[in-house]
Design a protein around this motif. Structure first.
Motif, PDB file in Angstrom:
ATOM      1  N   CYS A 409    -117.001  -8.967  45.412  1.00 53.25           N
ATOM      2  CA  CYS A 409    -115.997  -9.891  46.038  1.00 53.25           C
ATOM      3  C   CYS A 409    -115.787 -11.120  45.244  1.00 53.25           C
ATOM      4  O   CYS A 409    -117.094 -12.001  45.024  1.00 53.25           O
ATOM      5  CB  CYS A 409    -116.424 -10.308  47.306  1.00 53.25           C
ATOM      6  N   CYS A 412    -117.242 -14.336  47.969  1.00 50.70           N
ATOM      7  CA  CYS A 412    -118.521 -14.616  48.193  1.00 50.70           C
ATOM      8  C   CYS A 412    -119.474 -13.847  47.238  1.00 50.70           C
ATOM      9  O   CYS A 412    -120.706 -14.395  47.306  1.00 50.70           O
ATOM     10  CB  CYS A 412    -118.592 -14.120  49.647  1.00 50.70           C
ATOM     11  N   CYS A 427    -113.546  -7.185  51.392  1.00 56.96           N
ATOM     12  CA  CYS A 427    -114.884  -7.659  51.420  1.00 56.96           C
ATOM     13  C   CYS A 427    -115.624  -7.186  52.835  1.00 56.96           C
ATOM     14  O   CYS A 427    -115.179  -7.897  53.690  1.00 56.96           O
ATOM     15  CB  CYS A 427    -115.121  -9.004  51.055  1.00 56.96           C
ATOM     16  N   CYS A 430    -117.030 -11.282  53.651  1.00 56.58           N
ATOM     17  CA  CYS A 430    -116.407 -12.472  54.233  1.00 56.58           C
ATOM     18  C   CYS A 430    -114.990 -11.658  54.427  1.00 56.58           C
ATOM     19  O   CYS A 430    -114.292 -12.647  55.022  1.00 56.58           O
ATOM     20  CB  CYS A 430    -116.418 -13.216  52.963  1.00 56.58           C
TER      21      CYS A 430
END
Ligand SMILES: [Zn+2]
Length: 476
Positions: A409, A412, A427, A430
């Protein structure tokens, strides 16, 4: 970096054709003789100093046994040495990739292997290091910390790998072309038509070639025979016009559906997929048909030799196949060129992050592309990128590490195979959502400045680093 312009001639008369063919045949046999002679490891250092070998031959009074004039055998020699160099460089590049992914090597051992294979820039390699891999000589440098026994082990590994990937030595099978330098041709115009008079085997006797178009001619020319049309194609190398450097950074994720996707999510040349697929299908289909025809040919060889001959000539003939094949290749190559042009003209990047091309294999396989097409595609994409990035003055820091680039990701940092569902990236931590290829391009771009994850960091180590970073940042 040179650009090649192709200029066709008008059909030639028998006399001219015969003299050009004879020249091409002598050139091919001479080049082949050089290839055989200088393929030996003990001559490898000449690849770094091609002129030295030429000068040695001149002072030894070398004369071409195939009747080439002095200027022309020198060109055939250079041609042969470049062919050998290309084969070696390709093999070394493959070996480098294998070392990078070798799980059994320590970082120190990998470092030594990369040191042996190191090339500061194009055409400037220390061939003594490569020679040592084969002769068993121990070579080492200031930055090498590995002990003697381990150095020996690394060189042994590289010798086996290089032997395997080098495969058969290059030979010249067909007399298709020859090279002339600036002193061996003259360009002139008559009634708006452009002509080139080129030297052949007999000193002072030049063949006048009428060209179909008009183009500035300079430097060395390659005269390529087109037997089907009884014409030639003159290949002119010229220095391309270079655009001023852009600024900013970009990342591209090479694909097989489109040529690539950039970090803004734009996809370049969706037509590419169809072109590649058709080329692959054609090659697979042709392979199957050829096998059947060869079987038929063999069955008829004794029973009906005349029929066997007809099959051989009409159905197993290569001219038509080559022509069709060339058409498929041109189409894919055009898509690749257009993709790079569109990207470089609209984004005008100063630096571009891209992945090591040897990693593309998995993607191509998933699309059911033939192995030949996938290998070809990688090679051409690499070549075209090298040329286009030169023309657009893009700085080239070399490929970046692509491990987990499509599973990490960019917001994050969570890395997880579950992050990707086909073409979509979501993701699991997040919820960041984007096109999967765009995510890969964004991550590649970020790796331009990654001090820890370099091109040679192993895949397992990359995962460790990524996870550690995620937990460090989420703990704060
Ligand atoms: Zn996330």
């Amino acid at each position: 970096m040179q650009r090649t312009v192709r200029q066709k001639s008008l059909p030639l008369n028998d006399g001219k054709w015969a003299r050009l063919l004879k020249t091409a045949e002598a050139y091919a046999r001479q080049k082949d003789a050089f290839l055989v002679e200088y393929a030996h490891i003990k001559y490898l250092h000449y690849l770094g100093d091609k002129r030295a070998l030429r000068d040695e031959l001149v002072s030894a009074g070398f004369a071409s046994p195939f009747g080439l004039q002095a200027r022309m055998w020198k060109l055939a020699l250079e041609d042969a040495l470049f062919t050998l160099e290309r084969q070696w460089e390709a093999a070394i590049e493959t070996a480098r990739g294998l070392v990078a992914r070798h799980e059994g090597f320590t970082d120190e051992e990998k470092h030594y292997a990369f040191w042996l294979l190191y090339r500061p820039r194009k055409g400037s390699r220390d061939w003594k290091r490569i020679q040592a891999i084969f002769t068993g000589d121990d070579v080492t440098g200031e930055q090498v910390t590995l002990d003697g026994a381990k150095r020996h082990r690394v060189r042994n590994y590289l010798r086996r790998v290089l032997r395997r990937v080098l495969g058969r030595r290059p030979r010249v099978k067909k007399a298709r072309s020859f090279v002339v330098d600036r002193q061996m041709y003259r360009v002139f115009f008559s009634e708006k038509r452009q002509y080139i008079a080129v030297s052949t085997l007999t000193p002072g006797e030049r063949v006048v070639i009428p060209l179909a178009g008009v183009h500035a001619v300079e430097g060395n020319l390659r005269v390529v025979l087109l037997p089907d049309e009884r014409a030639v194609e003159v290949h002119i190398s010229c220095e391309p016009a270079v655009f001023p450097a852009g600024d900013g950074e970009a990342g591209i994720d090479l694909g097989v559906t489109e040529v690539f996707t950039d970090d803004t999510g734009r996809k370049y040349r969706a037509e590419y997929c169809k072109a590649l697929q058709e080329m692959s299908d054609y090659i697979l289909d042709k392979g199957r048909k050829c096998q059947k025809l060869w079987a038929l040919y063999r069955r008829n060889l004794e029973r009906d030799p005349a029929r066997a001959r007809r099959i051989r000539r009409h159905n197993l003939g290569l001219a038509k196949q080559r022509k069709r094949h060339r058409r498929f290749r041109r189409r894919c190559e055009n898509e690749i060129n257009r993709a790079f042009n569109e990207f470089l003209k609209t984004r005008r990047p100063g630096v571009v992050a891209y992945e090591d091309l040897s990693h593309l294999r998995g993607k191509a396989r998933s699309k059911g592309l033939s192995r030949i097409v996938s290998l070809w595609m990688r090679r051409i994409t690499g070549e075209r990128w090298e040329y286009k990035s030169y023309v657009h003055s893009v700085e080239d820091p070399g490929p970046v590490n692509a491990a987990y680039s499509s599973l990490t990701c960019p917001v994050c940092g969570w890395v997880d195979p579950q992050n990707r569902k086909g073409d979509i990236f979501v993701c699991r931590k997040c919820g960041f959502t984007a096109d999967a290829d765009q995510v890969a391009a964004m991550n590649l771009k970020a790796r331009l400045h990654d001090e820890e994850i370099t091109r040679y960091t192993s895949k397992s180590r990359v995962k460790e680093i990524l996870l550690r970073r995620y937990f460090e940042s989420s703990a704060v």
